[in-house]
Write an enzyme that holds these catalytic residues in place. Structure first.
Site, PDB file in Angstrom:
ATOM      1  N   HIS A 194      33.404   0.529  49.017  1.00 49.02           N
ATOM      2  CA  HIS A 194      33.777   1.929  48.797  1.00 49.02           C
ATOM      3  C   HIS A 194      33.955   2.609  50.152  1.00 49.02           C
ATOM      4  O   HIS A 194      33.404   2.163  51.169  1.00 49.02           O
ATOM      5  CB  HIS A 194      32.702   2.641  47.997  1.00 49.02           C
ATOM      6  CG  HIS A 194      32.643   2.223  46.567  1.00 49.02           C
ATOM      7  ND1 HIS A 194      32.023   2.985  45.603  1.00 49.02           N
ATOM      8  CD2 HIS A 194      33.119   1.119  45.930  1.00 49.02           C
ATOM      9  CE1 HIS A 194      32.121   2.382  44.432  1.00 49.02           C
ATOM     10  NE2 HIS A 194      32.770   1.242  44.604  1.00 49.02           N
ATOM     11  N   GLU A 220      32.727   5.267  51.528  1.00 49.49           N
ATOM     12  CA  GLU A 220      31.513   5.679  52.223  1.00 49.49           C
ATOM     13  C   GLU A 220      30.804   4.482  52.854  1.00 49.49           C
ATOM     14  O   GLU A 220      30.305   4.567  53.976  1.00 49.49           O
ATOM     15  CB  GLU A 220      30.551   6.396  51.257  1.00 49.49           C
ATOM     16  CG  GLU A 220      31.116   7.671  50.677  1.00 49.49           C
ATOM     17  CD  GLU A 220      31.893   7.486  49.371  1.00 49.49           C
ATOM     18  OE1 GLU A 220      32.019   8.471  48.630  1.00 49.49           O
ATOM     19  OE2 GLU A 220      32.366   6.362  49.093  1.00 49.49           O
ATOM     20  N   CYS A 266      29.467   7.911  44.600  1.00 51.87           N
ATOM     21  CA  CYS A 266      28.935   7.230  43.423  1.00 51.87           C
ATOM     22  C   CYS A 266      27.465   6.877  43.669  1.00 51.87           C
ATOM     23  O   CYS A 266      26.971   6.997  44.798  1.00 51.87           O
ATOM     24  CB  CYS A 266      29.752   5.965  43.130  1.00 51.87           C
ATOM     25  SG  CYS A 266      29.377   4.597  44.248  1.00 51.87           S
ATOM     26  N   CYS A 277      26.941   4.455  46.609  1.00 58.56           N
ATOM     27  CA  CYS A 277      27.170   5.081  47.911  1.00 58.56           C
ATOM     28  C   CYS A 277      26.071   6.074  48.255  1.00 58.56           C
ATOM     29  O   CYS A 277      25.643   6.148  49.413  1.00 58.56           O
ATOM     30  CB  CYS A 277      28.544   5.739  47.938  1.00 58.56           C
ATOM     31  SG  CYS A 277      29.885   4.526  47.897  1.00 58.56           S
TER      32      CYS A 277
END
Length: 158
Positions: free
Chosen positions: A51, A53, A81, A84
């Protein structure tokens, strides 16, 4: 628009062209300087943990040669999310600025809400076992490594 959020947003928009992953971008800033950038690479890398991040955290940690980003802030094109958020907490980042909401992510097909709900159910012992089963196993053996760590004089805990 905030200059760091603008960069995170540009990284997100880039993924709409490259199809490397979803439309997510992130920037990590320390003392007014960008020390990490990332956009979603889940599809490109065949890595569900890639992801924006997390890519940005990995980038910043490598650049700064540390796993402690406590002096940094994160700018994300969307509310992080659960995975993350956990990585952000583990990295000691104390401030996250975000653009889109988790509801915005749900509206374009991302299932963060299901994971938030599942974690709550898992904590309460009511988790849907068709999503994930957690089964204790062989603690008598695995605890040995923990006991060895407990006795170490030179241990590092982060």
């Amino acid at each position: 628009m905030n200059k760091y959020m603008q960069i995170a947003n540009e990284l997100a928009k880039k993924n709409n062209i490259t199809n490397n992953g979803g439309p997510f971008g992130a920037v990590i800033v320390k003392d007014g300087q960008i020390v990490g950038k990332g956009n979603n690479h889940v599809i490109k890398n065949n890595d569900p943990t890639a992801h924006a991040e997390i890519v940005a955290i990995r980038n910043a940690c490598q650049k700064l040669n540390t796993s402690d980003l406590s002096e940094c802030e994160l700018y994300a094109s969307c509310y992080p999310c659960p995975m993350c958020l956990s990585a952000i907490i583990w990295a000691n980042i104390k401030t996250v600025y975000y653009g889109n909401t988790k509801e915005d992510a749900a509206s374009i097909g991302f299932r963060d809400d299901m994971i938030y709900n599942f974690i709550q159910d898992l904590t309460n012992g009511d988790a849907d076992k068709s999503i994930l089963k957690t089964i204790p196993m062989d603690r008598d053996e695995t605890i040995e490594a923990f006991e060895e760590f407990r006795r170490k004089e030179d241990k590092v805990i982060y």
